[in-house]
Structures are given as structure tokens and as C-alpha cells.
Design an enzyme around this catalytic site. Structure first.
Site, PDB file in Angstrom:
ATOM      1  N   GLU A   1      42.119  36.432  39.307  1.00 37.48           N
ATOM      2  CA  GLU A   1      41.370  36.643  40.553  1.00 37.48           C
ATOM      3  C   GLU A   1      40.962  38.107  40.547  1.00 37.48           C
ATOM      4  O   GLU A   1      41.821  38.983  40.652  1.00 37.48           O
ATOM      5  CB  GLU A   1      42.252  36.263  41.754  1.00 37.48           C
ATOM      6  CG  GLU A   1      41.444  36.014  43.007  1.00 37.48           C
ATOM      7  CD  GLU A   1      41.308  37.245  43.855  1.00 37.48           C
ATOM      8  OE1 GLU A   1      40.273  37.935  43.729  1.00 37.48           O
ATOM      9  OE2 GLU A   1      42.228  37.526  44.635  1.00 37.48           O
TER      10      GLU A   1
ATOM     11  N   GLY B   1      41.659  42.645  34.293  1.00 37.20           N
ATOM     12  CA  GLY B   1      41.682  41.197  34.074  1.00 37.20           C
ATOM     13  C   GLY B   1      41.182  40.835  32.681  1.00 37.20           C
ATOM     14  O   GLY B   1      41.716  39.942  32.017  1.00 37.20           O
TER      15      GLY B   1
ATOM     16  N   GLY C   1      43.586  41.484  40.436  1.00 34.91           N
ATOM     17  CA  GLY C   1      43.342  42.910  40.266  1.00 34.91           C
ATOM     18  C   GLY C   1      41.902  43.133  39.851  1.00 34.91           C
ATOM     19  O   GLY C   1      41.030  42.294  40.096  1.00 34.91           O
TER      20      GLY C   1
ATOM     21  N   LYS D   1      55.458  41.279  38.365  1.00 31.12           N
ATOM     22  CA  LYS D   1      55.242  42.722  38.230  1.00 31.12           C
ATOM     23  C   LYS D   1      54.351  43.204  39.362  1.00 31.12           C
ATOM     24  O   LYS D   1      53.145  42.981  39.386  1.00 31.12           O
ATOM     25  CB  LYS D   1      54.588  43.081  36.889  1.00 31.12           C
ATOM     26  CG  LYS D   1      54.965  44.484  36.526  1.00 31.12           C
ATOM     27  CD  LYS D   1      53.916  45.458  36.079  1.00 31.12           C
ATOM     28  CE  LYS D   1      52.637  45.760  36.702  1.00 31.12           C
ATOM     29  NZ  LYS D   1      52.670  46.878  37.664  1.00 31.12           N
TER      30      LYS D   1
ATOM     31  N   GLU E   1      32.109  47.809  42.464  1.00 32.01           N
ATOM     32  CA  GLU E   1      33.100  47.597  43.521  1.00 32.01           C
ATOM     33  C   GLU E   1      33.716  48.944  43.894  1.00 32.01           C
ATOM     34  O   GLU E   1      34.256  49.645  43.037  1.00 32.01           O
ATOM     35  CB  GLU E   1      34.189  46.644  43.023  1.00 32.01           C
ATOM     36  CG  GLU E   1      35.201  46.316  44.107  1.00 32.01           C
ATOM     37  CD  GLU E   1      36.253  45.323  43.637  1.00 32.01           C
ATOM     38  OE1 GLU E   1      36.733  45.445  42.502  1.00 32.01           O
ATOM     39  OE2 GLU E   1      36.605  44.429  44.436  1.00 32.01           O
TER      40      GLU E   1
ATOM     41  N   CYS F   1      39.449  42.362  48.029  1.00 37.14           N
ATOM     42  CA  CYS F   1      38.526  41.927  46.979  1.00 37.14           C
ATOM     43  C   CYS F   1      37.340  41.176  47.558  1.00 37.14           C
ATOM     44  O   CYS F   1      36.278  41.154  46.952  1.00 37.14           O
ATOM     45  CB  CYS F   1      39.264  41.088  45.937  1.00 37.14           C
ATOM     46  SG  CYS F   1      40.228  39.790  46.667  1.00 37.14           S
TER      47      CYS F   1
HETATM   48  P1  ADP Z   1      43.621  47.732  41.336  1.00 35.37           P
HETATM   49  O1  ADP Z   1      42.172  47.955  41.194  1.00 35.37           O
HETATM   50  O2  ADP Z   1      44.037  46.840  42.456  1.00 35.37           O
HETATM   51  O3  ADP Z   1      44.477  48.960  41.136  1.00 35.37           O
HETATM   52  P2  ADP Z   1      44.452  46.961  38.761  1.00 35.37           P
HETATM   53  O4  ADP Z   1      43.727  45.896  38.066  1.00 35.37           O
HETATM   54  O5  ADP Z   1      44.387  48.343  38.250  1.00 35.37           O
HETATM   55  O6  ADP Z   1      43.917  46.792  40.181  1.00 35.37           O
HETATM   56  O7  ADP Z   1      45.976  46.590  38.951  1.00 35.37           O
HETATM   57  C1  ADP Z   1      46.440  45.326  39.326  1.00 35.37           C
HETATM   58  C2  ADP Z   1      47.768  45.084  38.639  1.00 35.37           C
HETATM   59  O8  ADP Z   1      47.546  45.121  37.234  1.00 35.37           O
HETATM   60  C3  ADP Z   1      48.838  46.134  38.917  1.00 35.37           C
HETATM   61  O9  ADP Z   1      50.110  45.487  38.993  1.00 35.37           O
HETATM   62  C4  ADP Z   1      48.766  47.017  37.698  1.00 35.37           C
HETATM   63  O10 ADP Z   1      49.976  47.684  37.413  1.00 35.37           O
HETATM   64  C5  ADP Z   1      48.474  45.989  36.620  1.00 35.37           C
HETATM   65  N1  ADP Z   1      47.865  46.555  35.412  1.00 35.37           N
HETATM   66  C6  ADP Z   1      47.124  47.674  35.283  1.00 35.37           C
HETATM   67  N2  ADP Z   1      46.763  47.867  33.999  1.00 35.37           N
HETATM   68  C7  ADP Z   1      47.282  46.840  33.286  1.00 35.37           C
HETATM   69  C8  ADP Z   1      47.244  46.450  31.906  1.00 35.37           C
HETATM   70  N3  ADP Z   1      46.607  47.172  30.994  1.00 35.37           N
HETATM   71  N4  ADP Z   1      47.877  45.302  31.564  1.00 35.37           N
HETATM   72  C9  ADP Z   1      48.493  44.545  32.479  1.00 35.37           C
HETATM   73  N5  ADP Z   1      48.587  44.866  33.775  1.00 35.37           N
HETATM   74  C10 ADP Z   1      47.984  45.992  34.184  1.00 35.37           C
END
Ligand code: ADP
Length: 499
Positions: free
Chosen positions: A272, A255, A250, A197, A403, A306
């Protein structure tokens, strides 16, 4: 200095952008079952690039089934050296289509084209080749056991490392193709299958990667891609009982959500997460050297990394001298189109991210920080923020603790090593750090005292497929790369034989 955002997307993208973009489930390119779509936007101009399906639980369910069928079917009997051959073919295809991948990342992510060539294409291909080497080197151990039966029966045991199973790879938007490859490559090497995804902002290279995986000859279902929003497609993957492992990169907040959902099914996770990495400068360093080093440590990828070295600690007696040099070099950075080879900083990923970064700068000002460079977004349709340096900062401020994920540096003086160590470790994050000194004894004394998953000395941000990578504290769980990754994508099975 702002240069320009005017450019025409390179012709190499014409054919890819002209087509309808669909998700890959087994060997079928499909729309979301709901028919919903998401717009992909060019962060340099705010302009529309493409639509992709907005997958949700239904699509995730189909993709997980396809991955399970592949795991238990043809892919499960593919031999290690055949997996390696397929991976080498995939790496070759990534290089053949490298200009397309790089241009797509410049377009959808705003990454400088040259950086995209090196990182998203070159490092990705190398990473796959490195992991291909592991496919034929996965091994267990043998043990002579202590118990015996009364009739003299003895026991011998060995371990096998078996693929963990169906892997959900949930990846962010800052290095979209490379992050996908960091998850997909160890999965392929170990014989797992994957549902990938990508981030909603940057889904296009994941679709191209999926196309190349099929073209390389991997059986259908080995890699499936579900595009969609985090709280829909991502959340559905985290909760799915058919997922055996989640590999996530992310934010720390997402996480944690994923980790909590995963634990309900005892799904394995590697996370990570975020960082607020200190750059620790000792007083023997040449100002020119640390000036150039900071450009790499923080401003690379417009600070959207990151491992960004976003907290700078300078010895008080050389504070002004070092900070003046760093500021003047940062001031010379040119901002503009990622397709312009004279540019150093592209846009941030989205209007939301630009506004978030600017609100951090405002909060710093409100808490008493002095903006000694930049501090503003650039007017215009794209999402650009000036390289920004904040002085007069302290550890009570949000800009020092949180961050920011943008081109914003906070600088602080220290008086002695004890204070330096205390400040460097005063963070909930501990992904990385760098130490800058020519004095090897002082460096060695500091290395064990700094909390960080990776410590660089006289450099910052160097990553390699063979070097474990991950965070202490709230920066994550588990390690990527090297043998550590192979362990994460396999389960140990003990086999005990009586004789
Ligand atoms: P960033 O700060 O890089 O935007 P995120 O943690 O928001 O990081 O997003 C990283 C990934 O996690 C993306 O693919 C995003 O669509 C996915 N994501 C965001 N929210 C959720 C969630 N509640 N459950 C699972 N995946 C998610």
C-alpha cells in the site's frame, strides 16, 4: 494560527515511559543483539521520549525463527473460533488501555489526541473484531472434475485456504497503531504468525500492542516485534527466506525496493504505497460544503495521509469563489500541541519531514506557483508547517506530480470535463480520488473514468474494515480489508480425490 506547544505528557503514560523498551521475540523482551538503540523524539518539541532497540539481521533472524516455531507449533492447532475469541480479547484490551495508546500516539507521532482516540484506538479495536469474524468463515470450493480413467475412476476436488505462513508487517509512522493492526489482524484471523517492524520514528505503540497480544493469551511467537531502521531491520525482513508474505505500507520508492527483494524468494507481497489524490469539484457544489470537505481531505493528520486529497480541481467559472472559501477556512485552522483540544493541526513527524515539505513549497515558488496561504515552517523546536495553498500551478511542477505528505494543497482550474479527467489521471499515483457534486448522473459518468483504488463522492478519506483498499498504478499492489485481505493472508490448496 500557532497556538502553543506547551503541555505535560498525561500521567497515564508515566509507567510506560519509565520502563526500558525492548523488542518482543517469542515471549522474551530483548535488546538488539548489537546493543544499538534509536532515540524516539517528540515532534511537538523535538524533545527526547525514549530509546528503543535498533534491531538488524541478527534480531530479524531470531524473530522469524520464533514466528516459524509458533506457526508449526501450538498456534497451528488453535481452532478458528479460539482464534476469534483471542482476537476479541485483544480488542477489549486495546480499549482498556486506549488512553495510553492514544496519548502515546499524540506524543510520538504528534497526532491530535482526539484523533488518536478515534482512529488509533477505536478503529483499531473495531478492525480486530471485524477480522475476528472472518476466522470462522474461511472457506474453499468443491469441484466435479471432467477427466475419468478407463476403469471408470472419477475425480472430485475441493480447495482449502491455508495460512500463508510467517508474515512480515512493515508499517509507516503516519498511523502507527492502526497500520500495525491492519496487518496483524488478518494474519491472526487466518492463523499466520507475524514479525512486525514499526517505523523508527513511532515504535512505541507496536511494543504496547505486542504486550497486549501476550496478555490476551496468544501463544509466544505469534506476534514478534523488531524495532529498527528501515534499511537495516526492514531490509533484513524483505530479504529473509523464512518470510512467506510481506505486508507493507509506506512510500512507493521503498515499496519497490521491498518488492524486488521479495521476488527473489517469491515472497508474497501486498504493497500500500503513495498517493497524490485528486479532489474533483463540479460546479454545482456549495462553497461551504467543499470548504469543510477540503479540511478533511487534505489537512487531517497535518496532510500526512496516503489518501490526502492534495490536488484540487475547480471549475474555472467558480474557481475564485471556491478557492476563497477553502483558503479562509484553512486559514482559521489552529496549529499547536496535539494535547490541546483547541488545535486542528499538530506537527509533522520529524525535522527531516518538515524540511522536505518546505523544500517542496520552495520548488513550487521557484516554478512559478503563487503561495496564497501559509508557505512557512513555524520557528521553534517542534516541526510545524502552516497550512499551505498554492495557486497558479500546473502539471509540469513537482508540487503537482510528487507526493508531499504534508499540509500543502495545489489548486487548478479546469474548463471542461475532458480536461478535468485528463488532469486528474495525469499522475503516476492512483490511490484515491473524490468527486464533489449533487448531480448523480455526472458523478456516475466520472466514476469509471477516474483511475483510483477508491473514489469517494461528497466526502474524502472514509475507510472501513469491510471496504477493499489499495491502489492502481504506482500506488500499490493488492487490496487490504474485507475478504480481499483474507485472500492475501492465505494460500489456496487444491485437493483432488479419486473415487
Ligand atoms: P514514509 O514515507 O512513511 O517514511 P517509508 O517507506 O520510508 O515511508 O517507511 C515505511 C516503513 O518502511 C518504515 O517502517 C521504514 O522503516 C521501512 N523501510 C524504510 N526503508 C526500508 C527498506 N529499504 N527496506 C524495508 N523497509 C524499509
Amino acid at each position: 494560527m500557532f497556538v502553543s506547544t506547551e503541555f505535560v505528557p498525561p500521567q497515564v503514560l508515566d509507567s510506560f515511559l519509565a520502563r526500558a523498551h525492548r523488542m518482543l521475540i517469542a515471549d522474551q523482551w530483548v535488546d538488539a543483539a548489537s546493543g544499538a538503540e534509536i532515540d524516539v523524539v517528540d515532534p511537538s518539541t523535538g524533545g527526547f521520549i525514549a530509546k528503543v532497540p535498533a534491531g538488524d539481521e541478527l534480531d530479524v533472524d531470531l524473530a522469524v525463527s520464533a514466528a516459524r516455531i509458533a506457526l508449526e507449533g501450538r498456534w497451528g492447532s488453535v481452532l478458528p473460533h479460539q482464534r476469534a475469541q483471542l482476537m476479541h480479547r485483544l480488542a477489549d484490551l486495546i480499549e482498556e488501555r486506549g488512553e495510553e495508546i492514544a496519548a502515546l500516539e499524540a506524543l510520538e507521532q504528534g497526532k491530535l489526541l482526539d484523533v488518536a482516540r478515534t482512529v488509533e484506538v477505536g478503529m483499531a479495536a473495531d478492525y480486530i473484531r471485524y477480522m475476528a469474524g472472518w476466522a470462522t468463515k474461511i472457506e474453499g470450493s468443491t469441484f466435479d472434475l471432467s477427466p475419468t480413467d478407463d476403469d471408470g475412476t472419477r475425480f472430485h476436488a475441493f480447495t482449502r485456504r491455508e495460512p500463508v505462513g510467517v508474515v512480515a508487517a512493515i508499517v509507516p509512522w503516519n498511523f502507527p497503531h492502526l497500520m500495525a493492526v491492519w496487518k496483524v489482524a488478518p494474519a491472526l484471523a487466518t492463523g499466520c504468525t507475524v514479525v512486525l517492524k514499526p517505523a523508527e520514528q513511532t515504535p512505541l505503540t507496536a511494543l504496547l500492542l505486542a504486550e497486549l497480544v501476550l496478555e490476551a493469551g496468544f501463544p509466544p511467537g505469534v506476534l514478534n516485534v523488531v524495532t529498527g531502521l528501515g534499511h537495516q531491520a526492514g531490509a533484513a525482513l524483505s530479504k529473509h527466506p523464512g518470510i512467506d508474505k510481506i505486508a507493507f505500507t509506506g512510500s512507493t520508492s521503498v515499496g519497490k525496493l521491498i518488492g524486488i527483494e521479495a521476488m527473489k524468494n517469491m515472497t508474497r507481497t501486498s504493497l500500500e504505497l503513495g498517493g497524490k489524490s485528486p479532489v474533483v469539484v463540479l460546479d454545482d457544489i456549495d462553497p461551504e460544503f467543499i470548504g469543510a470537505g477540503m479540511l478533511r481531505a487534505l489537512f487531517f493528520n497535518s496532510g500526512q495521509q496516503c489518501v490526502a486529497g492534495s490536488r484540487l480541481y475547480l471549475p474555472r467559472r467558480r474557481y475564485d469563489e471556491y478557492l476563497t472559501r477553502i483558503t479562509s477556512l484553512a486559514d482559521s485552522l489552529r496549529i499547536g500541541s496535539p494535547f490541546d483540544s483547541n488545535v486542528h493541526l499538530g506537527p509533522l513527524i520529524s525535522a527531516e519531514q518538515r524540511d522536505r515539505v518546505c523544500s517542496y513549497i520552495e520548488s513550487g515558488r521557484a516554478e512559478g506557483a503563487e503561495v496564497i496561504l501559509g508557505g512557512n515552517a513555524i520557528d521553534g523546536p517542534g516541526y510545524f508547517v502552516e497550512p499551505t495553498i498554492l495557486a497558479n500551478t500546473d502539471h509540469s511542477m513537482r508540487v503537482v506530480q510528487e507526493e508531499i505528505f504534508g499540509p500543502v494543497l495545489v489548486a487548478m482550474p479546469y474548463d471542461d470535463i475532458e480536461q478535468l479527467v485528463e488532469m486528474a489521471n495525469d499522475s503516476e499515483y492512483a490511490l484515491a480520488a473524490s468527486i464533489w457534486s449533487q448531480n448523480i448522473s455526472r458523478v456516475h459518468e466520472l466514476v469509471p473514468r477516474l483511475k483510483a483504488g477508491t473514489i469517494w463522492v461528497n466526502t474524502h478519506g472514509v475507510l472501513d474494515a469491510n471496504m477493499p483498499f489499495g491502489g492502481f498504478k504506482q500506488s500499490g499492489l493488492g487490496r487490504e480489508h474485507g475478504k480481499a485481505a483474507i485472500e492475501h493472508y492465505t494460500e489456496t490448496k487444491s485437493v483432488c480425490i479419486a473415487y
